[in-house]
Write an enzyme that holds these catalytic residues in place. Structure first.
Site, mmCIF file in Angstrom:
data_model
loop_
_atom_site.group_PDB
_atom_site.id
_atom_site.type_symbol
_atom_site.label_atom_id
_atom_site.label_comp_id
_atom_site.label_asym_id
_atom_site.label_seq_id
_atom_site.Cartn_x
_atom_site.Cartn_y
_atom_site.Cartn_z
ATOM 1 N N TRP A 164 39.331 44.627 40.538
ATOM 2 C CA TRP A 164 40.172 45.140 41.630
ATOM 3 C C TRP A 164 41.131 44.065 42.126
ATOM 4 O O TRP A 164 42.265 44.363 42.512
ATOM 5 C CB TRP A 164 39.311 45.670 42.772
ATOM 6 C CG TRP A 164 38.354 46.732 42.322
ATOM 7 C CD1 TRP A 164 36.995 46.751 42.488
ATOM 8 C CD2 TRP A 164 38.668 47.938 41.607
ATOM 9 N NE1 TRP A 164 36.451 47.879 41.915
ATOM 10 C CE2 TRP A 164 37.450 48.631 41.370
ATOM 11 C CE3 TRP A 164 39.844 48.495 41.129
ATOM 12 C CZ2 TRP A 164 37.390 49.840 40.688
ATOM 13 C CZ3 TRP A 164 39.797 49.702 40.441
ATOM 14 C CH2 TRP A 164 38.582 50.359 40.236
ATOM 15 N N ASP A 165 40.703 42.804 42.137
ATOM 16 C CA ASP A 165 41.619 41.719 42.491
ATOM 17 C C ASP A 165 42.795 41.665 41.518
ATOM 18 O O ASP A 165 43.953 41.531 41.921
ATOM 19 C CB ASP A 165 40.886 40.373 42.448
ATOM 20 C CG ASP A 165 40.131 40.065 43.722
ATOM 21 O OD1 ASP A 165 40.511 40.588 44.783
ATOM 22 O OD2 ASP A 165 39.165 39.296 43.664
ATOM 23 N N LEU A 166 42.495 41.738 40.233
ATOM 24 C CA LEU A 166 43.544 41.616 39.226
ATOM 25 C C LEU A 166 44.481 42.815 39.239
ATOM 26 O O LEU A 166 45.705 42.664 39.119
ATOM 27 C CB LEU A 166 42.905 41.444 37.849
ATOM 28 C CG LEU A 166 42.119 40.137 37.669
ATOM 29 C CD1 LEU A 166 41.366 40.137 36.349
ATOM 30 C CD2 LEU A 166 43.040 38.925 37.750
#
Length: 410
Positions: A164-166
């Site tokens: 989700w960060d990426l």
């Protein structure tokens, strides 16, 4: 790196993965990205993995190609400098990337008083401002309960890739460019907020998983290493190599059957079940257990190299299981033979294979990736070039410990 965004300046005040990766992508396409940090480094400055000397390879990786200024953000004078940097005049300036809290001295409302056409791209945990990171978001949307073998029962499986960060970092770069395009046409600045939780929820909706659960009234079960909804699983060769084999399309399936020489067994199973596996990937998934057994037997009867030749000749979608260490040693994609990579000397004192932009643009010349800065490496140049301060003014800021250069922050 490419120079497609040359002329654009983005000021970044951020930490961890999502926002810094957004700045990284922009820098790799030619934007000038100026990152400000506290003197001594922010909360992600020493994150693992670390080099033997203690330098953060994480920080070094996410901040390649950026400029660095170190400021005492706890002091009023330091905060004024940060605001002046963000709101500095000029076309294609006035763009701020951050994951700092929406309130306080870096709120868009306050910053826009210094530059009304300011664009603020704010990565958040939750839309209401409460904190969250990739791993807490992932646990809250049910992915760990879908991952792993059914024998785990209710035990969750956290993934090691901060997906989700990426995804959020990439989406943030896209959204920032959209806001900049809007400003070009209207002259209007704005704040764009991208919560990790919204990116995760929207992604599950795009993939049909919200609809699936809503309509069925049940959560998706665990299927171990089986690819949900199609044929795909890991199989072991005669010489002990493990392969991932996937057959989603008709071409992939018929190629696999031909490569393994299992047509007679598949036809017998089709006759027994009264159906065909050629055209419907869902049918292959429903019959995964007998199909897995047939494929497992055929794979186990051959060595890796013979299978590789047969698979490639028949257009099979497959890949070996490797550790990263093995991939670095065996795969040309992880080498300077791939134009994405180059050997770069980094501030940690280590030289290693380093990626530039993942995209290849046919209309532009690729230049080698640029190392991350030393913390505070560009402090004096930024103060002089962006804010127009004299050498005397800059020296006075150093004397009052409002700013620091690379030597002071080392």
């Amino acid at each position: 790196m490419y120079q497609l965004l040359g002329g654009m300046r983005v000021v970044e005040g951020s930490s961890f993965i999502a926002a810094p990766s957004c700045g990284l992508y922009l820098a790799q396409l030619g934007a000038e990205v100026i990152r400000f940090d506290m003197i001594g480094g922010g909360p992600d400055f020493n994150r693992w993995p670390q080099a033997p000397g203690g330098a953060s390879l994480y920080w070094e990786g996410l901040n390649k190609g950026k400029k660095s200024i170190a400021i005492d953000l706890s002091s009023p004078e330091g905060r004024e400098l940060a605001v002046a940097l963000i709101a500095a005049p000029g076309e294609e300036r006035g763009i701020f990337l951050t994951n700092f809290p929406a309130a306080g001295f870096l709120s868009h409302e306050r910053l826009s008083k210094s530059r009304p056409d300011l664009i603020t791209l704010r990565v958040m945990g939750h839309a209401d401002g409460t904190p969250a990171v990739d791993y807490t978001i992932n646990s809250a949307v049910g992915i760990p309960q879908m991952t792993g073998p059914a024998t785990l029962g209710e035990e969750p499986v956290n993934h090691v890739l901060p997906a989700w960060d990426l995804v959020t970092g990439a989406y943030a770069a896209f959204a920032l460019l959209a806001a900049e395009r809007c400003r070009r046409g209207t002259g209007r600045g704005q704040e764009v907020r991208i919560p990790l939780s919204d990116v995760a929820a929207a992604s599950l909706g795009h993939l049909g998983q919200i609809a699936e659960t809503s309509i069925s009234g049940a959560d998706r079960a665990r299927y171990g290493n089986n690819l949900f909804g199609a044929f795909g699983k890991d199989f072991l060769t005669r010489d002990g190599r493990r392969l991932m084999i996937v057959a989603i399309t008709t071409r992939q399936w018929t190629g696999l059957v031909a490569a393994l020489g299992i047509a007679a067994q598949i036809k017998a199973l089709e006759a027994q079940a009264g159906l065909s596996f050629d055209r419907d990937e869902g049918t292959r998934f429903r019959f995964r257990e007998p199909l897995n057994a047939i494929v497992a037997g055929a794979v186990a009867a051959r060595d890796h190299d013979a299978l590789a030749r047969a698979f490639d000749a028949n257009g099979v979608c497959w890949g070996p299981y490797r550790t990263l260490h093995q991939a670095l040693a065996e795969d040309a994609a992880f080498s300077t033979a791939n134009p994405v990579f180059a050997m770069v000397d980094h501030p940690s004192g280590h030289s290693y294979l380093t990626p530039g932009a993942a995209a290849t643009f046919g209309g532009g010349e690729r230049s080698p990736p640029v190392r991350a800065p030393r913390l505070g490496e560009h402090t004096d140049a930024i103060l002089a070039e962006v804010l127009g301060l004299s050498s005397g003014q800059i020296a006075a800021l150093h004397d009052r410990k409002v700013v620091a250069g690379a030597e002071a922050t080392a």
